[in-house]
Each structure stands twice: as structure tokens, then as C-alpha cells.
Design a protein around this motif. Structure first.
Motif, PDB file in Angstrom:
ATOM      1  N   UNK A  97       0.814  -1.218   0.000  1.00  0.00           N
ATOM      2  CA  UNK A  97       0.000   0.000   0.000  1.00  0.00           C
ATOM      3  C   UNK A  97       0.850   1.271   0.000  1.00  0.00           C
ATOM      4  N   UNK A  98       2.135   1.117  -0.339  1.00  0.00           N
ATOM      5  CA  UNK A  98       3.028   2.275  -0.414  1.00  0.00           C
ATOM      6  C   UNK A  98       3.736   2.289  -1.771  1.00  0.00           C
ATOM      7  N   UNK A  99       3.078   2.818  -2.799  1.00  0.00           N
ATOM      8  CA  UNK A  99       3.702   2.860  -4.128  1.00  0.00           C
ATOM      9  C   UNK A  99       5.015   3.634  -4.132  1.00  0.00           C
ATOM     10  N   UNK A 100       5.140   4.616  -3.249  1.00  0.00           N
ATOM     11  CA  UNK A 100       6.358   5.427  -3.215  1.00  0.00           C
ATOM     12  C   UNK A 100       7.578   4.616  -2.804  1.00  0.00           C
ATOM     13  N   UNK A 101       7.345   3.473  -2.164  1.00  0.00           N
ATOM     14  CA  UNK A 101       8.457   2.629  -1.719  1.00  0.00           C
ATOM     15  C   UNK A 101       8.928   1.672  -2.803  1.00  0.00           C
ATOM     16  N   UNK A 102       8.227   1.633  -3.929  1.00  0.00           N
ATOM     17  CA  UNK A 102       8.596   0.722  -5.007  1.00  0.00           C
ATOM     18  C   UNK A 102       9.795   1.259  -5.786  1.00  0.00           C
ATOM     19  N   UNK A 103      10.703   0.370  -6.133  1.00  0.00           N
ATOM     20  CA  UNK A 103      11.816   0.728  -6.989  1.00  0.00           C
ATOM     21  C   UNK A 103      11.343   0.704  -8.438  1.00  0.00           C
ATOM     22  N   UNK A 104      12.137   1.242  -9.319  1.00  0.00           N
ATOM     23  CA  UNK A 104      11.727   1.311 -10.726  1.00  0.00           C
ATOM     24  C   UNK A 104      11.468  -0.075 -11.303  1.00  0.00           C
ATOM     25  N   UNK A 105      12.318  -1.058 -10.912  1.00  0.00           N
ATOM     26  CA  UNK A 105      12.119  -2.412 -11.430  1.00  0.00           C
ATOM     27  C   UNK A 105      10.910  -3.102 -10.814  1.00  0.00           C
ATOM     28  N   UNK A 106      10.485  -2.641  -9.624  1.00  0.00           N
ATOM     29  CA  UNK A 106       9.305  -3.227  -8.981  1.00  0.00           C
ATOM     30  C   UNK A 106       8.033  -2.929  -9.765  1.00  0.00           C
ATOM     31  N   UNK A 107       8.006  -1.787 -10.432  1.00  0.00           N
ATOM     32  CA  UNK A 107       6.801  -1.411 -11.168  1.00  0.00           C
ATOM     33  C   UNK A 107       6.505  -2.373 -12.307  1.00  0.00           C
ATOM     34  N   UNK A 108       7.543  -3.058 -12.790  1.00  0.00           N
ATOM     35  CA  UNK A 108       7.318  -4.059 -13.835  1.00  0.00           C
ATOM     36  C   UNK A 108       6.480  -5.224 -13.318  1.00  0.00           C
ATOM     37  N   UNK A 109       6.489  -5.413 -11.994  1.00  0.00           N
ATOM     38  CA  UNK A 109       5.763  -6.544 -11.407  1.00  0.00           C
ATOM     39  C   UNK A 109       4.354  -6.177 -10.946  1.00  0.00           C
ATOM     40  N   UNK A 110       4.003  -4.901 -10.996  1.00  0.00           N
ATOM     41  CA  UNK A 110       2.674  -4.477 -10.553  1.00  0.00           C
ATOM     42  C   UNK A 110       1.647  -4.902 -11.596  1.00  0.00           C
ATOM     43  N   UNK A 111       0.689  -5.731 -11.181  1.00  0.00           N
ATOM     44  CA  UNK A 111      -0.309  -6.246 -12.123  1.00  0.00           C
ATOM     45  C   UNK A 111      -1.721  -5.748 -11.826  1.00  0.00           C
ATOM     46  N   UNK A 112      -1.963  -5.263 -10.597  1.00  0.00           N
ATOM     47  CA  UNK A 112      -3.324  -4.860 -10.245  1.00  0.00           C
ATOM     48  C   UNK A 112      -3.295  -3.776  -9.173  1.00  0.00           C
ATOM     49  N   UNK A 113      -4.365  -3.005  -9.131  1.00  0.00           N
ATOM     50  CA  UNK A 113      -4.512  -1.980  -8.102  1.00  0.00           C
ATOM     51  C   UNK A 113      -5.986  -1.869  -7.721  1.00  0.00           C
TER      52      UNK A 113
END
Length: 254
Positions: free
Chosen positions: A157-173
Motif C-alpha cells: 500500500x506504499x507505491x512510493x516505496x517501489x523501486x523502478x524495477x518493482x513497477x514491472x511486477x505491478x499487475x493490479x490496483x
């Protein structure tokens, strides 16, 4: 007939036949009750298995990997992360984002019970039950009824804590329905967000139309649940899994 009836000797009447002296039917009742409890348990397990995926979203077979390697636990060589501009999912456990605000129905507190068990528990109730600080990450699993293979998802629940490579793994919100939820996201607009990520908006079925007015302008799936009929939660959770499965499969093969 009169002669026959005259020599008849009545033994029991209809009431006496129904009497069972010195007989105890308690054991029959216990056995029947146990069978009913077992039947309910089996049906409950079957309903739970109804939330299981029909095929693996990030199937190891499709990618030529073992399940441990798929989750990043294997000894295989580390592959480069996919560029954010790409459409495919990055390597590793897929991520589901939820709002940190309490006014949304699904949060990091109650997402596990909803997605794994098909039961909605209000956030304030779960927050009181939870011991310790709020977790930064919760793992939810989609269990498979036959081979018992599990697909894991990270819920954050903290998108700001995601690294740039983590965003590739985000599939749903799970969306809150507020523009500020997407502040500082690495996307130019809602069109790009919901082309790369499937969005879900949870609402009570008797909420006003105004509550989903903004969301209806976005490419998100609106999922309705009842305020009181908890037995209907499972169908809503199954709907989320099915839409998520279809989306991830299409994105993985794009």
C-alpha cells in the motif's frame, strides 16, 4: 368377516406400534449429525477451492521454469528486468497495490481474508485484531484444488516505496476513486495506468451512483459486495481472481 373378527386378538394399535420401549435412538442422531457436519465441511472446502485458478497465471511451464525459480528461490541465473516501457510482467512475484486510506473497502489489513478465503472483514475490525504495526507487505496465495500448486502475490500500500524495477511486477490496483492516489506514479495518465495494470473498485451494492462517478471514467472493474450478506463475498472474490487471471495471462503473452 364377522366370524374372523370375532376370533381375532388385537396385539397393538397404531399408537402402540410407534412406541419403542427400551430403544435408544441417540446414537442414530449423533451419526446423522456427524454426517451432516462432514457434508458441510466438504462443501465448504469445495467452495473454497472454487477460488482456485484454472491455470497458473505466471505458469512455470509456459516460461520453462520450476515453481521455486518462478518465485525467485531457484538457482537459475538472474535475468535482466523488463523495461518499464514494455508491456510484459517483470520477473518475480507479481504485486497488487491497495490504498492506504481506511475509507476504501479493501486495504492491506483485510485483503488476505478477502482474496484467499472469500470473506470481507471491515478494515477497522481487522486493524483492532492485528497485533503489532501495520505490515508493509502481505502475501496472498491462490491455491489450486488438484495439484495444490500456489501462485503468490505481494500486496503493498506504499507505491512510493517501489523501486523502478518493482513497477514491472505491478499487475493490479484497488482504486480509491481519488486522483491523488496516482500522484507520482511513473505513468503519464490513467489510460497508460489501466492499460498496464488492471484496476478494481470495490463498493457496497447499495452505495449511491455518485460514489463511482469518477471511477466509471476509468478503465477499471467495479466489484460490488453486500453490506450484510457475507455468504456472497466469495462470488465477488472469485470475480476479482478471474478478471486478474485473464488480464495477467494476456499481458504475459503480449
Amino acid at each position: 368377516m364377522a366370524l374372523i373378527r370375532g376370533v381375532e386378538r388385537p396385539l397393538k394399535d397404531r399408537e402402540a406400534i410407534l412406541e419403542c420401549k427400551n430403544r435408544d435412538f441417540y446414537s442414530v442422531l449423533v451419526t446423522s449429525t456427524r454426517r451432516e457436519e462432514e457434508r458441510q465441511r466438504i462443501e465448504s472446502q469445495q467452495r473454497k477451492d472454487g477460488l482456485v485458478a484454472k491455470s497458473r497465471l505466471m505458469g512455470a511451464e509456459d516460461r520453462g521454469m520450476g515453481f521455486g525459480e518462478e518465485l525467485g528461490f531457484g538457482d537459475s541465473a538472474i535475468k535482466p528486468k523488463l523495461n518499464l516501457k514494455g508491456s510484459k510482467i517483470g520477473e518475480g512475484v507479481p504485486i497488487i497495490l491497495v490504498p492506504s486510506a481506511f475509507q476504501t473497502l479493501i486495504t492491506i489489513y483485510n485483503v488476505k481474508e478477502f482474496l484467499e478465503d472469500g470473506v470481507f472483514i471491515p478494515t477497522d475490525v481487522k486493524a483492532k485484531q492485528m497485533k503489532g504495526p501495520k505490515p508493509d507487505c502481505v502475501t496472498v496465495q491462490k491455491k489450486f484444488s488438484r495439484d495444490r500448486v500456489v501462485t503468490a502475490y505481494e500486496v503493498r500500500d506504499k507505491p512510493s516505496a517501489l523501486k523502478s524495477e518493482d513497477w514491472d511486477r505491478v499487475v493490479a490496483v484497488f482504486v480509491l476513486g481519488k486522483e491523488w492516489q496516482f500522484k507520482d506514479w511513473p505513468f503519464k495518465d490513467h489510460v497508460e495506468i489501466f492499460n498496464r495494470i488492471i484496476g478494481f473498485f470495490m463498493r457496497f451494492e447499495d452505495d449511491s451512483v455518485e460514489s463511482a462517478k469518477i471511477v466509471k471514467q476509468w478503465n477499471v472493474k467495479i466489484i460490488s459486495i453486500s453490506k450484510n450478506k457475507r455468504h456472497q463475498d466469495r462470488a465477488a472474490a472469485l470475480e476479482v481472481w478471474e478478471k486478474l487471471e485473464d488480464f495477467v495471462r494476456s499481458r504475459s503473452h503480449s
